[in-house]
Design an enzyme around this catalytic site. Structure first.
Site, mmCIF file in Angstrom:
data_model
loop_
_atom_site.group_PDB
_atom_site.id
_atom_site.type_symbol
_atom_site.label_atom_id
_atom_site.label_comp_id
_atom_site.label_asym_id
_atom_site.label_seq_id
_atom_site.Cartn_x
_atom_site.Cartn_y
_atom_site.Cartn_z
ATOM 1 N N HIS A 25 4.932 36.841 84.109
ATOM 2 C CA HIS A 25 5.269 37.244 82.745
ATOM 3 C C HIS A 25 6.474 36.440 82.239
ATOM 4 O O HIS A 25 6.497 36.001 81.090
ATOM 5 C CB HIS A 25 5.604 38.734 82.697
ATOM 6 N N ASP A 122 7.438 42.857 76.147
ATOM 7 C CA ASP A 122 6.252 42.785 77.007
ATOM 8 C C ASP A 122 5.539 44.131 77.033
ATOM 9 O O ASP A 122 6.018 45.122 76.463
ATOM 10 C CB ASP A 122 6.686 42.363 78.416
ATOM 11 N N SER A 284 2.448 32.142 93.675
ATOM 12 C CA SER A 284 3.413 32.694 94.621
ATOM 13 C C SER A 284 3.182 34.158 94.961
ATOM 14 O O SER A 284 3.782 34.680 95.903
ATOM 15 C CB SER A 284 4.838 32.539 94.069
ATOM 16 N N HIS A 363 -6.558 30.243 91.170
ATOM 17 C CA HIS A 363 -6.831 31.661 90.912
ATOM 18 C C HIS A 363 -7.108 31.979 89.442
ATOM 19 O O HIS A 363 -7.273 33.143 89.082
ATOM 20 C CB HIS A 363 -5.686 32.518 91.410
ATOM 21 N N SER A 368 -1.924 27.957 84.818
ATOM 22 C CA SER A 368 -2.412 27.003 85.817
ATOM 23 C C SER A 368 -3.618 26.222 85.313
ATOM 24 O O SER A 368 -3.717 25.006 85.531
ATOM 25 C CB SER A 368 -2.771 27.737 87.116
ATOM 26 N N GLU A 371 -2.515 23.575 82.885
ATOM 27 C CA GLU A 371 -1.923 22.440 83.595
ATOM 28 C C GLU A 371 -3.008 21.543 84.170
ATOM 29 O O GLU A 371 -2.889 20.312 84.152
ATOM 30 C CB GLU A 371 -0.997 22.937 84.710
ATOM 31 N N GLY A 386 -6.916 41.132 88.256
ATOM 32 C CA GLY A 386 -6.564 41.325 86.860
ATOM 33 C C GLY A 386 -7.147 40.301 85.907
ATOM 34 O O GLY A 386 -8.337 39.963 85.951
#
Length: 480
Positions: A25, A122, A284, A363, A368, A371, A386
């Site tokens: 987040h 958030d 991570s 994942h 990601s 990128e 999720g």
């Protein structure tokens, strides 16, 4: 650090960023902070002490962002050095929700002093619109998840026909009423089961779904990290559900990475042909079990391609011992010439940008996959939790720019052949369908993402919108 209030810069917008305490987040909030800062917006970033140093390293060199560490309430399992969800087992993540809720007086005091124009908050801080409204501050719910995941899970229609916590796996396997009919998205059994946590309270407080809905309904506007080009039908559905304007940051394409790749990895990668290496990493905070590690490793072996596999483990686990137990017998010796298995942090953007890397097995975290697209790395997707499940469906079914590893419906099991087949489609069968079409679509989206004029306009449009709101507030105040 000296605190800056909006009165110090009469014509400068001042935004407080307040993400949930999980780095998945925090990272988009940092990306947006950097982009807004480049447009002259003053940023103040709220976080807990354990994240301060990491955030500092990711701010742009010219950033004027100030970071204010918050005092963590006394709750079992939390200390001043806690670095969010990464320092806690999943069963204790609810403690962070409790801590946030107990921070309301502290946050109110800070906002009273800072007097920002806007607070970007958030999902967990559902109370922020009400609190900020008392101080005359506008609030933007910055939803860091894809629109497809928000439209599928966190809209009021998802609760239609249910009471209390009676949402079931069967309910979640199907989209909510009114979901875009153009979409073919459905969840498998194991994916629906994973989302049940959103409809249960783990800390005695509001459920995740309730936090989201209250936050959406109470805020001044919603901000999404996406764009109409990628997710138009899902954005339109969310807007109709909440009756709120939705501002778009675009996918927050990262700046080209600075620095150089560690010599060790540069030398290893440079041994291989351009676009031949499979880079495989799951972030991570995604941890594979022994069976998943074994099948993944064997699947990579079957491809015959060089690979760089990153596997991470919880903080209290001996990574070396875990790898020794989980990797197939003889695997390390067999793969010593064409495979690397590593545990720990790596320079992901620099690795993806390396000329030898041609595929990213990941994942499906939204940052990601962006990128990978901008670095011309083919996408093989293996989501674990999720929003990752829905991101994968967006990339595969809607954008047609990647392939997903096949999984068993009931429990999500995948085997070595499933991994092999997914990688083969995008790395070997490049002149056959669907591999050929995937590469064509991949290149189309890459061009869109690398168009600086288009991507910069998302941010400049938000700044224009905020300036208009702030100017109107000033006019309303002068005529009151």
């Amino acid at each position: 650090m000296t605190r800056v209030s909006s009165t110090d810069h009469d014509n400068q917008l001042h935004v407080v960023m307040f993400p949930f305490f999980a780095f998945g987040h925090i990272s988009p909030f940092i990306q947006l902070s950097n982009k807004l800062s480049s447009h002259g917006v003053q940023i103040t970033f709220f976080t807990i002490p354990g994240y301060v140093s990491r955030i500092k390293t990711l701010l742009t060199p010219k950033s004027t962002t100030q970071i204010i560490p918050l005092q963590i309430p006394t709750i079992q399992g939390l200390t001043d050095t806690t670095a969010g969800t990464s320092d806690l087992p999943t069963s204790k993540h609810g403690n962070l929700m409790k801590a946030l809720d107990l921070m309301q007086p502290q946050i109110k005091t800070l906002l009273s002093e800072l007097k920002p124009n806007f607070v970007f908050f958030d999902f967990a801080q559902y109370w922020m619109p009400s609190l900020a409204s008392e101080l005359g501050i506008k609030t933007f719910f910055f939803s860091v998840f894809s629109a497809i995941s928000g439209a599928y899970i966190t809209v009021p229609a998802r609760l239609t026909g249910t009471e209390g916590s009676n949402v079931t796996v069967t309910d979640l396997k199907n989209p909510p009423p009114g979901f875009p009919p153009s979409s073919t998205v459905r969840l498998r059994t194991f994916e629906g089961r994973d989302f049940l946590f959103m409809f249960r309270s783990s800390d005695g407080g509001p459920r995740g779904i309730d936090r989201n809905i209250v936050g959406f309904r109470g805020c001044t506007a919603v901000i999404k990290k996406t764009c109409h080009e990628m997710e138009g039908p899902y954005l339109d559905f969310m807007s109709s559900q909440f009756g709120k304007p939705i501002l778009l940051t675009g996918p927050l394409v990262p700046q080209p990475p600075s620095g150089v790749l560690d010599e060790k990895w540069e030398n290893w990668l440079s041994r291989f042909e351009p676009k031949s290496v499979v880079f495989c990493s799951f972030g991570s905070e995604t941890f594979l079990n022994d069976d998943q590690i074994r099948e993944l490793a064997l699947g990579l072996e079957l491809t015959g391609l060089p690979f760089f596999l990153v596997l991470n483990f919880p903080a209290n686990v001996d990574a070396g011992a875990e790898l020794a137990r989980a990797l197939p017998e003889g695997f390390t010796e067999r793969m010593k010439e064409r495979g690397v298995v590593h545990s720990g942090w790596v320079q992901q953007q620099l690795i993806l940008a390396h000329k030898s890397v041609g595929c990213y097995l990941c994942h499906s975290g939204f940052s990601s996959v962006i990128e990978a697209l901008v670095n011309d790395c083919q996408l093989a997707l293996l989501p674990f939790k999720g929003d990752q499940f829905l991101n994968a469906k967006l990339l595969v079914d809607d954008m047609k720019a990647g392939v997903e590893v096949n999984r068993r419906d009931e429990d999500g099991y995948f085997g070595k052949l499933d991994v092999y087949e997914a990688v083969k489609k995008v790395m070997v069968e490049v002149e056959e369908e669907p591999g050929k079409s995937i590469r064509v679509n991949h290149e189309k989206w890459r061009g869109f993402l690398l168009d600086r004029t288009v991507q910069d306009k998302f941010i400049s449009d938000i700044v224009v919108e905020m300036r208009g709101m702030a100017k109107k507030d000033c006019q309303d105040s002068s005529t009151a």
